[in-house]
Design an enzyme around this catalytic site. Structure first.
Site, PDB file in Angstrom:
ATOM      1  N   LYS A   1     -71.447 -29.920 -58.973  1.00 25.35           N
ATOM      2  CA  LYS A   1     -71.943 -29.406 -57.735  1.00 25.35           C
ATOM      3  C   LYS A   1     -71.108 -28.484 -57.112  1.00 25.35           C
ATOM      4  CE  LYS A   1     -75.187 -31.028 -54.763  1.00 25.35           C
ATOM      5  NZ  LYS A   1     -76.296 -32.024 -54.766  1.00 25.35           N
TER       6      LYS A   1
ATOM      7  N   TYR B   1     -46.509 -15.561 -48.487  1.00 25.82           N
ATOM      8  CA  TYR B   1     -45.789 -17.056 -48.383  1.00 25.82           C
ATOM      9  C   TYR B   1     -44.600 -16.720 -47.349  1.00 25.82           C
ATOM     10  CZ  TYR B   1     -43.893 -21.669 -49.890  1.00 25.82           C
ATOM     11  OH  TYR B   1     -43.667 -22.855 -49.971  1.00 25.82           O
TER      12      TYR B   1
END
Lengths: 382, 382
Positions: A93, A38
């Protein structure tokens, strides 16, 4: 038994609160690691991507992440249940993508069913994704949405209800006519149901060189005398070499070698099977209840029977196609799907079956090599 | 040294191709498990959600998943670099959410910077999410986008550049005036910089009861005689009890107890610090280069100095706020953020510091209890 599956599935979903989680690849347990993952370190990554947008694929999740996108308009066989009801299917899925092919996938269920709005929304969210798997979007909107997104986006787009279904049907057909010693040029095919999967299957068979096809929809045989055919049906009719004539499904299947059902439960009778050629090939893919039950089809003389179900031999399941297809596209950074890729996948999947027999025309999704076969095939198109 | 961080960060991002992966919570290694996680079992989950939409939160990832949404218009301090360049920052934020609070988070970087299009896109993708963390969206659009989404969505929406920054500033201020024995009613505050974080910090201080505030922007002190003030600046001016007068930042800080800089590097001079009250409290939060460096501020008599940086004491870092804030909202299923929640979080975080001193006014994000303090505080608003 179905009820048990339903009850157990509800419990599983409730206990786990869904099936997909997001996980950090890095352990953020020190100020030093945070300064790299970060701020301040990440600023340099952003600057580099701003300088060269192609680096987004190298430096971010875009490298290996696709969206599984639905508007909930055609969920499984259940119909238009909307975006929220689509989530468990798209999550499932996404889980399959990761578990079977190592492809990161995230479900996006859109709260709109307007064609232009769907296209716009998918384009707007595309930056973080390396590909778009469209799912459970009803016809005819699905055709335009896929076509437009392929043109307007620089990442691969595939509507699995079309191309997954079509590719597995073609793969099964290639091996079936191998077993009956027929040729793609001569084999006579009837496709029952000209919706999402029917149109794509027909397009793929035509592209592969199987041209002798009759189509049936709810009004019977599609022929040149029919009024107000959709754009898709007219295109298929124009591409077929079958003699176009009027009649019902029963007329169409007389003397045919292959029945491909992507339509409704029970449409195909034993008498119709008896009227087909010597070694009928029956793909009764209506799900969960096929156009004809396998035992009835065999009784009427069917040589090969395939269904969409896992509790009979010869399951024609698009799960053997889509995970490897996206894996190949991502790994080789191929910009867009083309129809010849699906022909090649069907051929490769068919050729990969070493113990071919009328009860084993395709691999199952648990055959570990199938993802590799599919992804390596598609990578030839780099 | 900065260059080393940049180089290492690029390598880390290249080697890992980003920081977030999607993982299946279920091992899909049998036909039976697939029949529960996907078809046919999942059909029942979809039907149940269609029957009662609130069940989406129970049965899907919506339970614990938020979107980290940016349009790339104000990335860190780098400016408008666009959607692709925003990905590594949003991915880092998503990783922090998971690592520090167990909240699943997925980066959404939108390829539009139009206010209405952003609002529409976020609403369209909202079904799968339990909350929306807005990030790095420039002013003034960010104010309207957050306000509208809070009204038009039924899941919590928070722009972290506003409320994360404001909450940590208020928490630091609460403990600072504890150390100087001042009251919120009497303390005199100057806020330098009235952008995204400045506006939210001012709003939160006012909501908490700190009303004696002077504001400075690039044109100097904001006063009632100024032409064409933005809506936000006028609102802040109206809420302040400070005597409004003309002048520059140097005039504003004379006799003030607190300087909160959310503006530009180097704006505050040693002479200005010397002109403040007896025990100056300096939050120089411009990042990475503060309005005044801590050593200079101390030399000029500062009693407490906070910055946004991890390499000095008193880092005012919104990472102590946002992970726990969303965790609390999700765990308690609270429909929307309200300003009083941020006041309460600031108070609770401040109160949680047991070894309070001028060099330790706040916990760090590695203090493991801070996520719990924040999330338990927000859960009181259920």
């Amino acid at each position: 038994m179905q009820n048990d599956v339903y009850k157990e599935s509800l419990e599983l979903h409730q206990n786990n609160h869904g099936k997909i989680e997001t996980v950090s690849k890095l352990k953020l347990d020190s100020a030093e690691m945070l300064s790299l993952a970060y701020t301040p370190g990440v600023a340099e990554v952003s600057r580099e991507i701003a300088r060269d947008p192609l680096l987004a694929r190298e430096y971010t999740l875009k490298h290996n992440t696709i969206a599984v996108v639905s508007d909930g308009s055609a969920i499984l066989g259940l119909g238009n249940l909307g975006a929220l009801a689509a989530i468990p299917v798209m999550e499932g899925k996404a889980a399959i993508f990761k578990e079977f092919a190592g492809v990161d996938a995230f479900p996006i269920c859109l709260d709109t069913q307007d064609t232009e709005e769907i296209i716009k929304a998918v384009k707007q969210i595309a930056p973080v994704f390396g590909g778009i798997n469209l799912e459970d979007i009803s016809a005819p909107r699905c055709f335009e949405i896929e076509e437009r997104l392929r043109k307007e986006l620089s990442i691969p787009v595939m509507h699995d209800d079309q191309w997954g279904a079509a590719t597995v049907a073609l793969a099964g057909l290639i091996n079936s006519i191998k077993l009956t010693n027929q040729t793609k040029e001569a084999v006579k095919v009837v496709i029952s149901g000209v919706g999402v999967a029917g149109v794509a299957t027909a397009r793929l068979l035509l592209a592969y060189g199987i041209n002798n096809i009759l189509y049936c929809d709810s009004q019977g045989i599609i022929h040149s005398g029919r009024d107000s055919l959709t754009k898709e049906k007219q295109e298929l009719l124009d591409g077929s070499t079958a003699k176009s004539f009027e009649g019902a499904l029963a007329d169409a299947v007389k003397g045919a070698d292959v029945f491909i059902g992507l339509s409704k439960p029970g449409l195909l009778t034993k008498d119709m099977v008896r009227s087909m050629s010597a070694k009928p090939i029956i793909f009764a893919l209506s799900n969960p209840t096929p156009e004809i039950m396998p035992d009835e089809a065999y009784e009427a003389g069917a040589f090969i029977v395939g269904t969409g179900r896992s509790d009979f031999p010869n399951q024609l399941n698009n799960s053997i196609v889509f995970p490897g297809a996206f894996k190949g596209m991502l790994d080789a950074n191929i910009p867009q799907f083309k129809i010849e890729m699906f022909s090649a996948i069907a051929q490769a999947v068919a050729d990969s079956v070493t113990d071919l027999s009328p009860k084993k025309i395709l691999p199952t999704m648990f055959d570990r090599s199938v993802v590799t076969v599919v992804s390596e095939t598609i990578q030839r198109y780099k």
